[in-house]
Design a protein around this motif. Structure first.
Motif, PDB file in Angstrom:
ATOM      1  N   ALA A   1       0.825  -1.207   0.000  1.00  0.00           N
ATOM      2  CA  ALA A   1       0.000   0.000   0.000  1.00  0.00           C
ATOM      3  C   ALA A   1       0.863   1.262   0.000  1.00  0.00           C
ATOM      4  N   LEU A   2       1.902   1.272   0.826  1.00  0.00           N
ATOM      5  CA  LEU A   2       2.776   2.442   0.876  1.00  0.00           C
ATOM      6  C   LEU A   2       3.541   2.628  -0.425  1.00  0.00           C
ATOM      7  N   SER A   3       4.085   1.547  -0.941  1.00  0.00           N
ATOM      8  CA  SER A   3       4.872   1.668  -2.169  1.00  0.00           C
ATOM      9  C   SER A   3       4.001   2.003  -3.371  1.00  0.00           C
ATOM     10  N   ASN A   4       2.776   1.572  -3.347  1.00  0.00           N
ATOM     11  CA  ASN A   4       1.869   1.846  -4.458  1.00  0.00           C
ATOM     12  C   ASN A   4       1.054   3.123  -4.244  1.00  0.00           C
ATOM     13  N   ALA A   5       1.341   3.823  -3.155  1.00  0.00           N
ATOM     14  CA  ALA A   5       0.663   5.098  -2.920  1.00  0.00           C
ATOM     15  C   ALA A   5       0.954   6.076  -4.055  1.00  0.00           C
ATOM     16  N   ALA A   6       2.200   6.073  -4.529  1.00  0.00           N
ATOM     17  CA  ALA A   6       2.542   6.954  -5.650  1.00  0.00           C
ATOM     18  C   ALA A   6       1.717   6.574  -6.879  1.00  0.00           C
ATOM     19  N   GLY A   7       1.627   5.280  -7.155  1.00  0.00           N
ATOM     20  CA  GLY A   7       0.814   4.826  -8.282  1.00  0.00           C
ATOM     21  C   GLY A   7      -0.651   5.180  -8.099  1.00  0.00           C
ATOM     22  N   SER A   8      -1.135   5.068  -6.864  1.00  0.00           N
ATOM     23  CA  SER A   8      -2.534   5.420  -6.588  1.00  0.00           C
ATOM     24  C   SER A   8      -2.773   6.915  -6.780  1.00  0.00           C
ATOM     25  N   LEU A   9      -1.800   7.732  -6.387  1.00  0.00           N
ATOM     26  CA  LEU A   9      -1.929   9.183  -6.600  1.00  0.00           C
ATOM     27  C   LEU A   9      -1.876   9.524  -8.094  1.00  0.00           C
ATOM     28  N   ILE A  10      -1.001   8.836  -8.815  1.00  0.00           N
ATOM     29  CA  ILE A  10      -0.942   9.026 -10.268  1.00  0.00           C
ATOM     30  C   ILE A  10      -2.281   8.611 -10.886  1.00  0.00           C
ATOM     31  N   ASN A  11      -2.795   7.464 -10.452  1.00  0.00           N
ATOM     32  CA  ASN A  11      -4.071   6.943 -10.933  1.00  0.00           C
ATOM     33  C   ASN A  11      -5.180   7.972 -10.676  1.00  0.00           C
ATOM     34  N   TYR A  12      -5.287   8.420  -9.444  1.00  0.00           N
ATOM     35  CA  TYR A  12      -6.339   9.355  -9.056  1.00  0.00           C
ATOM     36  C   TYR A  12      -6.168  10.691  -9.786  1.00  0.00           C
ATOM     37  N   GLY A  13      -4.922  11.154  -9.902  1.00  0.00           N
ATOM     38  CA  GLY A  13      -4.659  12.425 -10.578  1.00  0.00           C
ATOM     39  C   GLY A  13      -5.058  12.399 -12.045  1.00  0.00           C
ATOM     40  N   ALA A  14      -4.695  11.322 -12.739  1.00  0.00           N
ATOM     41  CA  ALA A  14      -5.075  11.199 -14.146  1.00  0.00           C
ATOM     42  C   ALA A  14      -6.588  11.097 -14.284  1.00  0.00           C
ATOM     43  N   TYR A  15      -7.216  10.345 -13.392  1.00  0.00           N
ATOM     44  CA  TYR A  15      -8.677  10.204 -13.382  1.00  0.00           C
ATOM     45  C   TYR A  15      -9.333  11.577 -13.216  1.00  0.00           C
ATOM     46  N   ALA A  16      -8.871  12.332 -12.207  1.00  0.00           N
ATOM     47  CA  ALA A  16      -9.446  13.656 -11.939  1.00  0.00           C
ATOM     48  C   ALA A  16      -9.193  14.618 -13.101  1.00  0.00           C
ATOM     49  N   ALA A  17      -8.004  14.544 -13.701  1.00  0.00           N
ATOM     50  CA  ALA A  17      -7.685  15.434 -14.825  1.00  0.00           C
ATOM     51  C   ALA A  17      -8.602  15.172 -16.013  1.00  0.00           C
ATOM     52  N   VAL A  18      -8.830  13.907 -16.322  1.00  0.00           N
ATOM     53  CA  VAL A  18      -9.734  13.595 -17.437  1.00  0.00           C
ATOM     54  C   VAL A  18     -11.133  14.097 -17.124  1.00  0.00           C
ATOM     55  N   LEU A  19     -11.593  13.895 -15.887  1.00  0.00           N
ATOM     56  CA  LEU A  19     -12.928  14.389 -15.510  1.00  0.00           C
ATOM     57  C   LEU A  19     -12.995  15.914 -15.590  1.00  0.00           C
ATOM     58  N   PHE A  20     -11.900  16.576 -15.218  1.00  0.00           N
ATOM     59  CA  PHE A  20     -11.875  18.038 -15.245  1.00  0.00           C
ATOM     60  C   PHE A  20     -11.928  18.564 -16.677  1.00  0.00           C
ATOM     61  N   PHE A  21     -11.086  17.997 -17.543  1.00  0.00           N
ATOM     62  CA  PHE A  21     -11.000  18.499 -18.912  1.00  0.00           C
ATOM     63  C   PHE A  21     -12.110  17.969 -19.823  1.00  0.00           C
ATOM     64  N   TYR A  22     -12.669  16.830 -19.484  1.00  0.00           N
ATOM     65  CA  TYR A  22     -13.740  16.218 -20.281  1.00  0.00           C
ATOM     66  C   TYR A  22     -14.867  15.752 -19.364  1.00  0.00           C
ATOM     67  N   PRO A  23     -15.569  16.699 -18.749  1.00  0.00           N
ATOM     68  CA  PRO A  23     -16.586  16.319 -17.758  1.00  0.00           C
ATOM     69  C   PRO A  23     -17.725  15.468 -18.313  1.00  0.00           C
ATOM     70  N   SER A  24     -17.947  15.495 -19.610  1.00  0.00           N
ATOM     71  CA  SER A  24     -19.031  14.691 -20.173  1.00  0.00           C
ATOM     72  C   SER A  24     -18.558  13.317 -20.647  1.00  0.00           C
ATOM     73  N   ALA A  25     -17.274  13.014 -20.451  1.00  0.00           N
ATOM     74  CA  ALA A  25     -16.741  11.708 -20.871  1.00  0.00           C
ATOM     75  C   ALA A  25     -17.389  10.600 -20.050  1.00  0.00           C
ATOM     76  N   PRO A  26     -17.655   9.458 -20.669  1.00  0.00           N
ATOM     77  CA  PRO A  26     -18.155   8.320 -19.898  1.00  0.00           C
ATOM     78  C   PRO A  26     -17.137   7.970 -18.799  1.00  0.00           C
ATOM     79  N   LEU A  27     -17.608   7.553 -17.656  1.00  0.00           N
ATOM     80  CA  LEU A  27     -16.752   7.288 -16.502  1.00  0.00           C
ATOM     81  C   LEU A  27     -15.647   6.273 -16.800  1.00  0.00           C
ATOM     82  N   ILE A  28     -15.867   5.383 -17.724  1.00  0.00           N
ATOM     83  CA  ILE A  28     -14.865   4.364 -18.044  1.00  0.00           C
ATOM     84  C   ILE A  28     -13.591   4.992 -18.615  1.00  0.00           C
ATOM     85  N   ILE A  29     -13.703   6.117 -19.301  1.00  0.00           N
ATOM     86  CA  ILE A  29     -12.535   6.761 -19.917  1.00  0.00           C
ATOM     87  C   ILE A  29     -11.539   7.239 -18.852  1.00  0.00           C
ATOM     88  N   PRO A  30     -11.950   8.007 -17.853  1.00  0.00           N
ATOM     89  CA  PRO A  30     -10.974   8.387 -16.826  1.00  0.00           C
ATOM     90  C   PRO A  30     -10.482   7.195 -15.995  1.00  0.00           C
TER      91      PRO A  30
END
Length: 125
Positions: free
Chosen positions: A74-103
């Protein structure tokens, strides 16, 4: 560090994690939780399940997966989880109408390499 067969096994378990993550995220959004908030428990559940399968299948460790190892994972993959969440949030921010599967795909895809490296070099070495 990079074994092709081990990386393939890692991707298979990651695919399982993606399905779990996606199912939980969609379920929580369906019951009214915001899509950003829903990702937090979804990632934690998927991380926990993946750890146990990575222990025995991906990295071929014997015996029961120890909880101490989960904390390292969990600790070592925290960076990956933050990257995952950040990319997810960025896609939602820039493409709010995108289907949820895309982010969801974007977040998981960019985090996969970081998670593999940390798992191979630190958690399961």
């Amino acid at each position: 560090m990079l074994s092709k067969s081990r990386f393939l096994r890692f991707c298979c378990i990651g695919g399982l994690g993606f399905i779990i993550d996606t199912g939980i995220t969609y379920g929580l959004v369906w019951i009214g939780m915001s899509s950003l908030t829903a990702r937090i428990p979804a990632i934690l559940v998927a991380l926990t399940i993946c750890y146990h399968y990575h222990h025995g299948f991906t990295f071929r460790k014997t015996g029961k997966a120890p909880w101490k190892g989960w904390y390292k994972f969990a600790l070592s993959n925290a960076a990956g989880s933050l990257i995952n969440y950040g990319a997810y949030a960025a896609v939602l921010f820039f493409y709010p109408s995108a289907p949820l599967i895309i982010p969801l795909i974007a977040g998981s895809g960019v985090a996969m390499v970081a998670n593999y490296i940390m798992s191979a070099c630190y958690v399961f070495r």
